[in-house]
Design a protein around this motif. Structure first.
Motif, PDB file in Angstrom:
ATOM      1  N   ARG A  39     -30.569 -52.773  22.334  1.00 50.72           N
ATOM      2  CA  ARG A  39     -29.195 -53.140  21.983  1.00 50.72           C
ATOM      3  C   ARG A  39     -28.925 -54.567  22.467  1.00 50.72           C
ATOM      4  O   ARG A  39     -29.623 -55.050  23.372  1.00 50.72           O
ATOM      5  N   PRO A  40     -27.950 -55.232  21.916  1.00 50.72           N
ATOM      6  CA  PRO A  40     -27.033 -54.746  20.876  1.00 50.72           C
ATOM      7  C   PRO A  40     -27.711 -54.718  19.509  1.00 50.72           C
ATOM      8  O   PRO A  40     -28.684 -55.420  19.274  1.00 50.72           O
ATOM      9  N   HIS A  41     -27.160 -53.888  18.619  1.00 53.08           N
ATOM     10  CA  HIS A  41     -27.731 -53.765  17.275  1.00 53.08           C
ATOM     11  C   HIS A  41     -27.115 -54.811  16.361  1.00 53.08           C
ATOM     12  O   HIS A  41     -25.899 -54.983  16.329  1.00 53.08           O
ATOM     13  N   PHE A  42     -27.988 -55.503  15.592  1.00 53.61           N
ATOM     14  CA  PHE A  42     -27.514 -56.392  14.547  1.00 53.61           C
ATOM     15  C   PHE A  42     -27.475 -55.598  13.232  1.00 53.61           C
ATOM     16  O   PHE A  42     -28.003 -54.484  13.141  1.00 53.61           O
ATOM     17  N   VAL A  43     -26.849 -56.200  12.219  1.00 50.67           N
ATOM     18  CA  VAL A  43     -26.808 -55.548  10.896  1.00 50.67           C
ATOM     19  C   VAL A  43     -28.232 -55.288  10.418  1.00 50.67           C
ATOM     20  O   VAL A  43     -28.553 -54.217   9.891  1.00 50.67           O
ATOM     21  N   LEU A  44     -29.115 -56.281  10.622  1.00 48.00           N
ATOM     22  CA  LEU A  44     -30.511 -56.133  10.218  1.00 48.00           C
ATOM     23  C   LEU A  44     -31.170 -54.958  10.938  1.00 48.00           C
ATOM     24  O   LEU A  44     -31.947 -54.199  10.353  1.00 48.00           O
ATOM     25  N   ASP A  45     -30.838 -54.766  12.211  1.00 45.04           N
ATOM     26  CA  ASP A  45     -31.432 -53.673  12.986  1.00 45.04           C
ATOM     27  C   ASP A  45     -31.034 -52.320  12.432  1.00 45.04           C
ATOM     28  O   ASP A  45     -31.857 -51.392  12.328  1.00 45.04           O
ATOM     29  N   VAL A  46     -29.753 -52.185  12.076  1.00 45.89           N
ATOM     30  CA  VAL A  46     -29.256 -50.900  11.552  1.00 45.89           C
ATOM     31  C   VAL A  46     -30.013 -50.513  10.290  1.00 45.89           C
ATOM     32  O   VAL A  46     -30.490 -49.371  10.125  1.00 45.89           O
ATOM     33  N   TRP A  47     -30.174 -51.480   9.374  1.00 47.72           N
ATOM     34  CA  TRP A  47     -30.826 -51.150   8.100  1.00 47.72           C
ATOM     35  C   TRP A  47     -32.348 -51.052   8.247  1.00 47.72           C
ATOM     36  O   TRP A  47     -33.002 -50.342   7.484  1.00 47.72           O
ATOM     37  N   SER A  57     -26.982 -60.974   8.651  1.00 51.06           N
ATOM     38  CA  SER A  57     -27.997 -60.018   9.101  1.00 51.06           C
ATOM     39  C   SER A  57     -28.156 -60.021  10.621  1.00 51.06           C
ATOM     40  O   SER A  57     -28.535 -59.012  11.206  1.00 51.06           O
ATOM     41  N   THR A  58     -27.871 -61.143  11.272  1.00 50.13           N
ATOM     42  CA  THR A  58     -28.030 -61.196  12.728  1.00 50.13           C
ATOM     43  C   THR A  58     -26.692 -61.161  13.449  1.00 50.13           C
ATOM     44  O   THR A  58     -26.622 -61.433  14.643  1.00 50.13           O
ATOM     45  N   MET A  59     -25.623 -60.814  12.738  1.00 48.13           N
ATOM     46  CA  MET A  59     -24.332 -60.590  13.375  1.00 48.13           C
ATOM     47  C   MET A  59     -24.331 -59.201  14.001  1.00 48.13           C
ATOM     48  O   MET A  59     -25.050 -58.305  13.550  1.00 48.13           O
ATOM     49  N   PRO A  60     -23.559 -58.963  15.055  1.00 48.40           N
ATOM     50  CA  PRO A  60     -23.490 -57.622  15.637  1.00 48.40           C
ATOM     51  C   PRO A  60     -23.025 -56.602  14.587  1.00 48.40           C
ATOM     52  O   PRO A  60     -22.111 -56.862  13.800  1.00 48.40           O
ATOM     53  N   ALA A  61     -23.672 -55.435  14.565  1.00 48.43           N
ATOM     54  CA  ALA A  61     -23.331 -54.378  13.593  1.00 48.43           C
ATOM     55  C   ALA A  61     -21.971 -53.778  13.933  1.00 48.43           C
ATOM     56  O   ALA A  61     -21.660 -53.519  15.096  1.00 48.43           O
ATOM     57  N   THR A  62     -21.174 -53.579  12.906  1.00 53.45           N
ATOM     58  CA  THR A  62     -19.860 -52.971  13.095  1.00 53.45           C
ATOM     59  C   THR A  62     -19.972 -51.452  12.933  1.00 53.45           C
ATOM     60  O   THR A  62     -21.008 -50.912  12.536  1.00 53.45           O
ATOM     61  N   ARG A  63     -18.886 -50.793  13.250  1.00 57.41           N
ATOM     62  CA  ARG A  63     -18.865 -49.328  13.077  1.00 57.41           C
ATOM     63  C   ARG A  63     -19.063 -48.970  11.608  1.00 57.41           C
ATOM     64  O   ARG A  63     -19.745 -47.988  11.274  1.00 57.41           O
ATOM     65  N   ARG A  64     -18.489 -49.795  10.741  1.00 60.53           N
ATOM     66  CA  ARG A  64     -18.634 -49.539   9.307  1.00 60.53           C
ATOM     67  C   ARG A  64     -20.108 -49.617   8.882  1.00 60.53           C
ATOM     68  O   ARG A  64     -20.578 -48.800   8.091  1.00 60.53           O
ATOM     69  N   ASP A  65     -20.849 -50.620   9.437  1.00 59.29           N
ATOM     70  CA  ASP A  65     -22.276 -50.741   9.120  1.00 59.29           C
ATOM     71  C   ASP A  65     -23.030 -49.499   9.567  1.00 59.29           C
ATOM     72  O   ASP A  65     -23.893 -48.971   8.841  1.00 59.29           O
ATOM     73  N   ARG A  66     -22.714 -49.018  10.766  1.00 60.39           N
ATOM     74  CA  ARG A  66     -23.425 -47.859  11.293  1.00 60.39           C
ATOM     75  C   ARG A  66     -23.126 -46.606  10.458  1.00 60.39           C
ATOM     76  O   ARG A  66     -24.029 -45.795  10.188  1.00 60.39           O
ATOM     77  N   MET A  67     -21.851 -46.451  10.063  1.00 60.10           N
ATOM     78  CA  MET A  67     -21.466 -45.261   9.280  1.00 60.10           C
ATOM     79  C   MET A  67     -22.157 -45.283   7.921  1.00 60.10           C
ATOM     80  O   MET A  67     -22.630 -44.245   7.425  1.00 60.10           O
ATOM     81  N   ALA A  68     -22.248 -46.466   7.282  1.00 57.95           N
ATOM     82  CA  ALA A  68     -22.898 -46.559   5.972  1.00 57.95           C
ATOM     83  C   ALA A  68     -24.382 -46.223   6.093  1.00 57.95           C
ATOM     84  O   ALA A  68     -24.950 -45.477   5.283  1.00 57.95           O
ATOM     85  N   ALA A  69     -25.034 -46.760   7.130  1.00 56.00           N
ATOM     86  CA  ALA A  69     -26.454 -46.471   7.331  1.00 56.00           C
ATOM     87  C   ALA A  69     -26.678 -44.993   7.621  1.00 56.00           C
ATOM     88  O   ALA A  69     -27.623 -44.377   7.111  1.00 56.00           O
ATOM     89  N   LEU A  70     -25.759 -44.402   8.413  1.00 56.04           N
ATOM     90  CA  LEU A  70     -25.899 -42.981   8.745  1.00 56.04           C
ATOM     91  C   LEU A  70     -25.744 -42.121   7.500  1.00 56.04           C
ATOM     92  O   LEU A  70     -26.453 -41.114   7.316  1.00 56.04           O
TER      93      LEU A  70
END
Length: 924
Positions: A217-225, A10-23
């Motif tokens: 920024r930077p966005h973590f996985v937790l931040d994206v969700w 959850s506190t790892m940097p968000a990947t492009r895949r994470d951002r696309m799924a959230a979007l």
């Protein structure tokens, strides 16, 4: 926090895949929201059980999320994570309270004393409080330099739970017990203006939380969700509180579905995170097991290898228990000490320890027992045959797996031969260092570029520098420019193998004077260094110059004597015949006058030859015992009318003055000549001192003046306060016919006559002069008794008392300074030397332990000796002082240069007088 952050997904940097799924989730939610907007007010069948199910699921969901976030906080100690966990705990409690007060769910009007506006206000507090806590999380979001929570994390979690519970209890009390005090939000199934304002504020808080999350920024996985949650939160508020018309319409149901979905996103991320952690833990466990097995194999192999190394080691390796029992003994130990392993294992280590060294063992055990290793400990041990062995020991503790110290390991190396070699080397180095430190010659070591690497302490007495002033500097800075190219040639020749080069080079000393040095130089290729030994030629050149001067004066004297002898023969003929001529022309006045002129000229010529013979030391002397005091007083009477009233004549006579062995007439003439010269040096008037005293010129003084014989002398000093004599002229004043007076005012034979008379009488003459201060001429005539030194005088001279204080010697003449320092050091004192007042004041400021300032009275520069003493006493009031001068003590005081009562040692002086005056000054 970098290491803790990488533990959790959850506190790892968000990947492009994470951002696309959230979007994608937000896009689908937006489409559904847009589709539901037209139907938001359509009424549906009321299902109270939906509310109970929704609120229960939401509360459980948020509680689990809060627990997982609190767990992450316990590891990361992040303030932001603690705030976000508190937010989810707040929504869980808010959902429970909202369900309990919902009308028709557990009671017709709701529990806890709910009113008609209670659930509406709770909804607004619930949907406004969570965005505020998310906003706080976004602002404090974890970074590498984020301040951590200090102290117990458990206490921080409990404090957060208590704070959230208290806050929720307070809000519940306000919307129930104080229900009637709150504004109306719903009236007749429609929103009031206040409701619109409150809803708008709540919605804007959610939007603000979304925007700040996006900007931080930077966005973590937790931040994206969390951003997905806030989008769903916006849709929930819009459908449930803005677009719908009443409870249980389409907007009411869809808004809560959105809220439940929003709560699931972060929970899903945290659950996936836990699953991932379990997988990592399983992989790590397998890896640890494989590593443990590998380490066991490696340990077995290493132990075998270690045993081989121990046995093949050239160092004796011995292990023992703390009580001294030997447990291990390798082959090198057998060779070093002569015992086999079978002979010593199980026995005490004392078997190889000399009796006088056994006290060391207990001290070693104490240090090892504290866990302290001992490196390169040198001691002695005993061989089986009884001989002593010097060894170097490296001693370490032996520990069990738990860390307990159970024994001692020693590695011993025989250093008997190396110690013998080291001792010889140390002795050789000490001898060389002593030579280097005590050498009177200047020893220099330079690199290939001519930079000084080492400089012997003798540089201070030769050039005035401290070694540190020259080390690191180029020799070019100190060599006389005219000798630089020749020095470079010598260095190049030395590097070509022409060793032990001998050459002369002048160095510039600290005062800017050229010092001639005779150098012996060589080059060492292994260390690539030049080595030079320089001998100061100053004394040698001064002695040669003095010898040349004596030889010149002797040569001039021989020539002068010969000329005077021949001239006397001529004058004898002239004076013998002039009388006959005068008688013959007595009746002719004109010729008689001419004869008289010839007679007067002959008389003047006779006087001139007397002066020449006096200088040549060939005049007939009639030495008798002369009372010098009476002679000087008589001369003073004769001088009063001659010198004039503007010159004050002061006789300063020693009451116990000895009689001198000299020709009284020539001595009177010498005193009168000196007085006339003094008068000419004082055209505007001044003071003339005529002084007598008893003097013993010792061996040291005689060594500095080759024409002097050590013994008792009567001194007659003629001192004036005139213009003084320039140094360049001072060297020639005794030469015949040399004069600085105007033409017609002198023959240049006055001082040369004095010089010749004194030398012919077996005496010594010394002239001392300072430009602008005056001149003192001292005549030393042998004591009439002929005694070299009486028994009483010998006793006084023998009584030399020294000391261990520090004396600062200030003297501008380098030769005299070196002589004085040698005498003072021979008395046991520590000396510092300065050539002028500026150098002396620097020592006074920098060196605290100076006991006595011994300074010349008259020195060149901006400050004389008296001014130096005044300034030194300002800086160091308790400093003892002693003056010295070429002028006599009485003349100095009489001429007003020093106050009466100050201590002055007149030059020359013997060692006993120097010792007495230094002790007198230090005790004053």
């Amino acid at each position: 926090m970098g290491d803790e952050r990488n533990i959790f997904l959850s506190t790892m940097p968000a990947t492009r895949r994470d951002r696309m799924a959230a979007l994608a989730v937000v896009g689908v939610s937006a489409v559904l929201f847009a589709s539901a907007v037209p139907f938001a007010g359509v009424p549906l069948t009321p299902i109270p059980a939906f509310v109970a199910s929704y609120q229960s699921a939401l509360a459980i969901n948020d509680l689990i999320t809060a627990v997982l976030l609190f767990s992450q906080f316990a590891i990361s100690r992040s303030r932001a994570m603690l705030l976000l966990a508190s937010g989810y705990l707040f929504t869980a409690l808010a959902a429970i309270v909202h369900a309990l007060t919902f009308p028709g769910l557990f009671a017709p009007g709701g529990l806890l004393g709910a009113g008609t506006q209670t659930t509406v206000w709770l909804y607004m507090i619930w949907h406004g409080g969570f965005p505020l806590l998310v906003l706080g999380y976004a602002l404090l979001k974890a970074r590498d330099n984020e301040p951590k929570v200090q102290g117990s994390t458990g206490a921080a979690v409990v404090a957060s739970i208590v704070a959230v519970s208290v806050a929720m209890a307070a809000f519940t009390w306000i919307v129930t017990a104080q229900h009637d005090q709150l504004p109306i939000l719903l009236s007749g199934g429609h929103y009031t203006p206040i409701m619109l304002a409150v809803v708008s504020t709540v919605w804007c808080l959610s939007l603000a939380a979304l925007v700040v999350l996006w900007l931080r920024r930077p966005h973590f996985v937790l931040d994206v969700w969390l951003m997905v949650v806030m989008c769903a939160w916006l849709f929930d508020i819009a459908l449930s509180a803005i677009l719908n018309v009443a409870r249980f319409d389409v907007g009411f149901y869809l808004g809560r579905i959105y809220g439940l979905s929003a709560a699931s996103f972060v929970l899903a991320v945290l659950l996936v995170d836990n699953v991932g952690l379990q997988a990592k833990l399983a992989r790590l466990l397998r890896s640890v097991r494989l590593q443990a097995a590998s380490e066991r194999d490696l340990r077995t192999e290493r132990e075998g290898l270690f045993s081989a190394v121990v046995e093949s080691s050239n160092d004796a390796i011995i292990t023992q228990l703390l009580d001294g029992t030997i447990t291990g003994w390798n082959g090198a130990a057998e060779r070093l000490f002569g015992y086999t392993a079978a002979e010593v294992i199980g026995k005490s280590i004392n078997i190889i320890v000399p009796p006088d060294r056994r006290t060391e063992i207990s001290k070693v055990v104490e240090r090892i027992d504290r866990g302290e290793p001992i490196e390169l400990y040198e001691t002695a041990r005993v061989h089986k045959d009884g001989r002593s062995i010097d060894v170097s020991l490296s001693i370490s503790p032996i520990r069990t797996a738990s860390g307990k110290i159970v024994g001692i390991s020693k590695a011993a190396r025989d250093i008997t031969e190396s110690k013998r070699t080291q001792k010889a080397l140390t002795q050789e180095m000490e001898e060389r260092r002593r030579i280097f430190d005590t050498s009177n010659d200047l020893i220099l070591v330079t690199d290939t570029a001519g930079n000084f690497i080492q400089v012997s302490p003798s540089v201070t007495s030769i050039l005035g520098y401290q070694p540190a002033d020259m080390i690191g500097h180029s020799a070019v800075e100190f060599i006389h420019p005219d000798d630089l190219e020749n020095t470079r040639k010598e260095m190049r020749a030395a590097r070509r193998g022409q060793s032990k080069r001998n050459f002369e080079t002048r160095y510039i000393d600290k005062e800017g004077k050229a010092v001639a040095l005779n150098w012996t130089g060589t080059w060492s290729e292994p260390v690539r260094r030049h080595f030079f030994i320089g001998r100061d030629l100053t004394e040698k050149q001064a002695a040669e110059a003095q010898l040349r001067h004596v030889q010149k004066m002797d040569a001039v004297g021989q020539l002068t004597g010969g000329v005077a002898h021949d001239f006397n023969n001529i004058l004898t003929v002239i004076t013998g015949t002039i009388g006959i001529l005068e008688e013959a022309v007595a009746d002719q006045p004109q010729l008689a006058a001419i004869a008289k002129l010839i007679d007067e000229a002959a008389e003047r010529g006779a006087n001139l030859t007397k002066h020449l013979l006096a200088f040549a030391r060939k005049q007939p002397l009639q030495p008798v015992e002369v009372d010098v005091n009476a002679l000087v007083l008589e001369a003073a009477k004769l001088l009063h009318p001659t010198l004039g009233e503007n010159i004050e004549i002061t006789p300063l006579l020693a009451e116990d003055a000895w009689t001198a062995l000299a020709d009284p007439n020539l001595l009177t003439t010498a005193v009168l000549n000196l007085a006339i010269n003094a008068r000419d040096a004082m055209p505007n008037g001044g003071k003339l001192a005529l002084e007598t005293s008893n003097v013993f010129l010792d061996e040291n003084y005689a060594n500095m003046h080759s024409e002097v014989t050590a013994g008792n002398y009567v001194m007659i000093a003629v001192s004036d306060t005139g213009s003084g004599i320039p140094p360049a002229v001072l060297e020639r004043v005794f030469e015949p016919f040399f004069t600085t007076k105007e033409v017609g005012r002198g023959t240049g034979l006055g001082l040369s006559m004095v010089f010749g008379f004194v030398k012919q009488s077996g005496g010594h003459v010394k002239i001392y002069s300072e430009e602008g201060h005056g001149t003192s001429v001292k005549i030393y005539l042998p004591r009439a008794t002929g005694l070299q030194q009486t028994a009483a005088e010998a006793l006084v001279s023998a009584h030399v008392e020294g000391g261990n204080e520090t004396v600062l010697v200030v003297e501008d003449d380098a030769l005299v300074r070196r002589y004085v320092m040698t005498q003072i050091e021979s008395l046991g004192y520590t000396t510092l030397e300065a050539a002028n007042a500026s150098d002396a004041l620097r020592f006074i400021d920098e060196v605290p332990a100076i006991d006595l300032l011994f300074t010349d009275v008259i020195m060149p520069g901006i400050m004389n000796g008296r001014q130096l003493v005044d300034e030194a006493l300002k800086r160091r009031p308790g400093l003892k002082t002693l003056y010295t001068s070429g002028y006599t003590e009485n003349a100095i005081v009489h001429h007003g240069r020093l106050d009466s009562g100050v201590l002055l040692l007149a030059k020359p002086y013997r060692k006993s007088e120097l010792a007495r005056m230094i002790r007198l000054a230090l005790g004053s």
